[in-house]
Design a protein around this motif. Structure first.
Motif, short mmCIF file in Angstrom:
data_model
loop_
_atom_site.label_atom_id
_atom_site.label_comp_id
_atom_site.label_asym_id
_atom_site.label_seq_id
_atom_site.Cartn_x
_atom_site.Cartn_y
_atom_site.Cartn_z
N UNK A 273 0.83 -1.21 0.00
CA UNK A 273 0.00 0.00 0.00
C UNK A 273 0.86 1.26 0.00
N UNK A 274 1.91 1.25 0.83
CA UNK A 274 2.78 2.43 0.91
C UNK A 274 3.46 2.70 -0.44
N UNK A 275 3.88 1.64 -1.11
CA UNK A 275 4.53 1.82 -2.41
C UNK A 275 3.54 2.36 -3.44
N UNK A 276 2.32 1.82 -3.41
CA UNK A 276 1.30 2.27 -4.35
C UNK A 276 0.96 3.74 -4.11
N UNK A 362 -4.06 18.85 -2.71
CA UNK A 362 -4.22 18.26 -1.38
C UNK A 362 -5.38 17.28 -1.39
N UNK A 363 -6.45 17.64 -2.06
CA UNK A 363 -7.63 16.75 -2.11
C UNK A 363 -7.31 15.46 -2.86
N UNK A 364 -6.57 15.56 -3.96
CA UNK A 364 -6.16 14.36 -4.71
C UNK A 364 -5.29 13.46 -3.84
N UNK A 365 -4.36 14.07 -3.11
CA UNK A 365 -3.49 13.29 -2.22
C UNK A 365 -4.32 12.59 -1.16
N UNK A 366 -5.29 13.32 -0.60
CA UNK A 366 -6.16 12.72 0.43
C UNK A 366 -6.89 11.50 -0.12
N UNK A 367 -7.44 11.60 -1.34
CA UNK A 367 -8.18 10.47 -1.91
C UNK A 367 -7.27 9.28 -2.21
N UNK A 368 -6.01 9.55 -2.53
CA UNK A 368 -5.08 8.44 -2.75
C UNK A 368 -4.84 7.67 -1.46
N UNK A 369 -4.72 8.38 -0.35
CA UNK A 369 -4.57 7.71 0.94
C UNK A 369 -5.86 6.98 1.34
N UNK A 370 -6.97 7.63 1.11
CA UNK A 370 -8.26 7.04 1.49
C UNK A 370 -8.52 5.76 0.71
N UNK A 371 -8.10 5.74 -0.56
CA UNK A 371 -8.33 4.57 -1.41
C UNK A 371 -7.64 3.33 -0.85
N UNK A 372 -6.56 3.54 -0.10
CA UNK A 372 -5.83 2.41 0.49
C UNK A 372 -6.42 2.00 1.83
#
Length: 421
Positions: A273-276, A362-372
């Motif tokens: 997950x961290x790598x993705x 920032x919102x895009x980054x948040x959604x990338x974390x949320x997706x994991x």
């Protein structure tokens, strides 16, 4: 990196290995115990090894040889001659080596013979090869042994008799091992022990790489493990490998438990997950002037006396309703800093800075974390760390970075209103 270098990048004196040493090792740990008292079983075992590396017939000539039992050039050769190959008093003839190389298989049967032998045998063979400075782990043991066998045939073909570690070393093996080691920060995921020991003059390997879904399970055990996560199609894929300290590796190889399997699955998934996430975040670019705002926060005193937030947004409590520690911290940051940060961003607005672009990133980054499927605290901390990394700021600014993330929580880029019903 100095003392922390893995064993396969150390500079050591290299000792050549003779075929007699390699054969004796396999014969000792894989041969029939009932035939080990004398040399009578050795020729049979030698021919068995050769059978394992010969591919299935692919031409009429090979079919004819197979039917006559002559596909293996050593079939029918006198035992005394084969014994001489085994003890090294006579090299395998160039003609035989060349013939075998022309019909060599992909090594699957040979690899399986090694990988599915008794755990104690695999451990001893691995340790012997490591003593000879070969790059090998339990999970790569069969593959390395096949490469050594093939390397010996290539040497015999040109009239040489010994093999060096570099004759079977590949850059991919080293790269894969390095990646696995650094994925776990050189620490055993089960006990936390360091995987690389500091010797007097060099680094000493204190690890083994194991298959997460164990190879040595019976059908009943496989079914139990598969309920947690089914076996991968490719057992040797990096996703199914993990480095452990020698003690934990030996325990897991000899007696894998469902509890340890689940722990390794979870930890490996966290690494994946961290790598993705990292790959996705690398494509995002933050506004350069954000650095100025973060650095300036060290000199800004929180305005707690006038904590009314001048923004029509959902409250922090509506977005973080279950983690009260995080809720309290974010509420403090918002109360003390929100209005001042808003003013700073407003003052920066111009040709060289767009708050809307920053907020979108920032919102895009948040959604990338949320997706994991990270929890809110993990997302908050990961965003703060990511901002520090992107802005190339030291840890001294970690608190300021957290204040920035809290700003975007209040500003609606991070977290949504939770359904409390």
């Amino acid at each position: 990196m100095g003392q922390n270098l893995p064993f396969f990048v150390r500079k050591l004196s290299v000792i050549d290995m003779e075929f007699s040493d390699f054969f004796d090792m396999l014969w000792t740990y894989l041969g029939n115990p009932d035939e080990s008292k004398d040399n009578k079983g050795r020729p049979k075992f030698f021919c068995h090894l050769i059978d394992l590396i010969i591919r299935t017939p692919q031409t009429d000539a090979e079919d004819e040889k197979a039917q006559g039992g002559d596909l293996n050039p050593f079939t029918g050769r006198v035992a005394d001659t084969i014994n001489k190959y085994c003890i090294g008093s006579r090299p395998i003839p160039k003609k035989d080596a060349k013939e075998l190389l022309s019909r060599i298989s992909n090594g699957k049967k040979f690899v399986d013979e090694i990988n599915f032998s008794a755990p104690g045998a695999r451990k001893n063979i691995r340790n012997k090869l490591r003593d000879e400075q070969f790059e090998v782990t339990t999970s790569s043991l069969g593959e390395v042994c096949f490469k050594i066998m093939k390397a010996f045939l290539n040497k015999f073909k040109i009239g040489e008799t010994s093999v060096k570690p570099q004759d079977v070393k590949t850059n991919q093996n080293s790269t894969d091992s390095l990646r696995l080691l650094y994925d776990v920060d050189l620490e055993c995921l089960l006990c936390g022990e360091s995987l690389i020991k500091s010797g007097i003059s060099n680094a000493i390997p204190g690890y083994d790489i194991v298959h997460i879904f164990p190879d040595n399970l019976n059908e009943r055990e496989k079914a139990k493990f598969a309920k947690i996560k089914k076996a991968p199609e490719n057992s040797n894929a990096l996703e199914n490998k993990i480095p452990l300290c020698l003690n934990c590796a030996n325990i897991y190889l000899n007696n894998p438990t469902l509890n340890d399997y689940q722990r390794l699955i979870q930890k490996k998934q966290h690494i994946i997950n961290e790598k993705r996430i990292a790959q996705g975040l690398n494509q995002l670019t933050l506004e350069a002037k954000l650095t100025k705002v973060i650095q300036g926060l060290k000199k800004v005193k929180p305005n707690l006396a006038n904590s009314v937030v001048d923004y029509d947004a959902h409250t922090v409590e509506e977005k973080i309703s279950h983690d009260y520690a995080l809720q309290g911290a974010v509420s403090y940051y918002v109360s003390g800093y929100y209005n001042k940060i808003k003013d700073q961003f407003s003052n920066l607005e111009g040709p060289d800075f767009s708050f809307d672009e920053l907020a979108t990133t920032i919102k895009l980054a948040y959604f990338k974390f949320k997706r994991e499927q990270l929890d809110q605290e993990e997302i908050f901390n990961q965003l703060a760390d990511w901002i520090l990394t992107k802005e190339q700021l030291p840890q001294d600014y970690s608190e300021a970075s957290r204040i920035i993330v809290a700003f975007f929580v209040q500003n609606c880029e991070v977290f949504e209103v939770e359904n409390t019903q």
